[in-house]
Each structure stands twice: as C-alpha cells, then as structure tokens.
Design an enzyme around this catalytic site. Sequence first.
Site: not given
Length: 402
Positions: A186, A214, A245
């Site tokens: 990350s 991610h 995200k």
Amino acid sequence: MNLLVEKLSASPVCEVARQAKSKGIYPYFRVIESDQDTEVTISGRKVLMFGSNAYLGLTNHPKVKEAAIAAVKKYGTGMAGSRFLNGTLDIHVELEKKIARFMGKDDAITYSTGFQVNLGVVSCLTGREDYILWDELDHASIIEGHRLSYSQKLKFRHNDMESLEKQLQKCEPDKVKLIVVDGVFSMEGDIANLPEIVRLAKKYNANIMVDEAHGLGVLGRQGRGACDHFGLLPEVDLVMGTFSKSLASIGGFIAGAQPVIDHLRYTSRPYIFSASNTPAATAAANAALDIMMNEPERIQHLWDLTDYALRRFREMGCEIGNTSTPIIPLFIRDNDKTFLVVKKLFEQGVFVNPVVSPAVNPADTLIRFSLMATHTFDQLDYALEKIEKCFQKVGVLEYQLA
Ligand SMILES: Cc1ncc(COP(=O)(O)O)c(C=O)c1O
C-alpha cells in the site's frame, strides 16, 4: 492524579504531531469541503488530489451515486444488525455471488470494512498448532488479525523469497501454514512476488491469502488484481478485497473455497458481531464493480498515466523504490523534510500524503503519490512540475534545475 491522561500526555506519536504543528508543517486531517475527485476544495481553495485510493475515479460516477440513492430509497440508511441475524439484504447476497464468480471462487462474504475482513479472517482460520507467515510490510489490518490468532507467527523480510522459504522450513509439515501478503503493497506500490510464493506454497504444502486492496481495479483482467495479473488466481486460496478504493464505497470481501467461507460465516467475529454494510455502500460497490468490469478503458488510462509518471519521476532522479503501479513512493528519508514538502506542495495546489515515523523507519519516510483513472495528463504534468521544483528547493533532488 489522572494516570491515563498523564501517560498519554507523553505519547511519542502525539509528540511528533505537536512538533509538526509548532513548526507549521502539520499535514493531517485536512478538511475537504467538496466531493472526492481529482480536484478537491480545502479551506475554500481548489487543490489537485494525488493522495486518493480511488484508483478508478468512480466516487462521483453518476451510476454509482444513483445506485446508492436508489438503495437508500428502497432499504433505508442502516441495517441495525449483523449479517448473521437481521442484517442480510438481497443486495448483499447478490454482490457476494458476483464477487465469487468474478474471482473464480466457490463463495464470498462481505464485511463492513476492508480492515474488518483481514481482522476477521486472519484471526480465525488457523489453530494453536498452525502457522501464519506474513510479509513485514503487510497492511496493519493483517497484522492486527494475526495478533488475535493463537497460531505461531513467522515474519519474513519484505518480498524476500529466501526469507519466506527459511520460515517455511521451520514449520511442522503436517500443520496448516497460511502465507498472507498484500498483492500490491500500500505504501511502496510494489507487487508481491506471487509466482515464487505459489511455487514455495506448493513445495511446502502451504496455503495463500492475498489482500487485493490495491490490486483490485488496477491489475489483472478487468481489474481482478495481482493474482490474476500473474494468472495465478486458481492457485491462491483466499482473495481479499476492499470496496473503499477502486470500488468507490466502503466495505470488503473475502472469496475462497466453500468450507473456508462457511467456517468464517459462523466464527469470524467482526462478521458476526458487527452491523452489516449499509444499503447505500453495498449498492455503490456493486455498481462500481459493474463499471470496472465493463469499462476497461478506465484501467488503460490509469496505466498510461502510471507509465508516464514512473518514467518522469525516474528522469527527475527521484528515488521511487520498486514500484510499478499507480502508487508511487517518493522517498525523502527525513520526517521534517517530508512534512515540509507536503506543505509546500499543498500551497502550490497539489495534495499528496506524508508517510513518516513511527509508521515507517525515520530513514524510510516518503511521500505517497497516487493516480486515478480520471486524472488528466495536464493535471499530472502540473503536479510533476511542482514536485520537481519543490524537491529541488528543499534539497531532495541533488541537481539544479536548468
Ligand atoms: C492493503 C490494505 N488492506 C486493507 C485495508 C483496509 O481497507 P479499508 O480501508 O477498506 O478498511 C487497507 C486500507 O488502507 C489496505 O491498504
């Protein structure tokens, strides 16, 4: 004497914040007054956002917003109970089935945050006699998860396969060995060496869980993540992802084999003892997932921006570690200088995030620069120019600008 107040008055973490405030370089809790997009408004001023995790830039997509609004209208605002009891909606089940199919796994369950997924999964799969092997740069939620587990924990050096193998050699062959890694790390933006992890897992009969927080929306076919990027989804036992995200919402999932997911359904405490995800968040994640699957051009643009930014940062002479993704660490290697750069860039209209000690070693402080599929090349060029000038001014880049 209030012992608690006295003890926490000397908290070293708060001391770092206090010092930064006294020097006028405090960079946290900046209040955003607008929507979360490539440009945000802070203190009435527009700044370019290069610190977001919304890699696909979907937080303002009309279809995602409409789905959330429609869900509020139909189901209301809250669930008032956990999935286990009164908190399961048809849209939770629909989303879980879609995720399981997408990841090619038997089943999936969703939690109210990505953090809770890792906490609830890593803590409850393995017993006292088993092992959890984890990368030293794994996300905090994975670390909290294994801290709650009674299993033996074996840390290996970051993405270092020799170190992982040494730890695997220490394990009893007939006990469960669960390797847990971030697919994309990350802060550093580098990708886990999954081909080698899979090879070692086969050699030592270990299992693998990959956190795709991610990787989702960034790597692999239709944004399936790092495992798919290497063609290794079938070899990975458990795939974890977040909605916070690329999927423009909040919540998270774990996908895997039926017996494992069923075990989690009845034993994972953050799943059972916490209210289920709101209708709006669930519907938004579902709509964002559809967009991610159906609009590959978004991912392509994100990669065009990423390739360009990586090349330009390297040409500038910035130290960017081993990243090869839209998360670009710009190493500064000094707490105060990192804060100062963040402040100066903010004044120039560029929002980036500082990563300083104690979160990382003081010698490893960095600025986390991240891209969204909705950034334009003009926005990126503006940020690159400001960063280059700023780094040169504060002495991060050694050469002088022409
Ligand atoms: C690698 C990783 N895993 C898990 C999480 C937790 O996800 P969430 O923010 O959705 O709770 C994060 C969030 O920063 C993360 O970076």
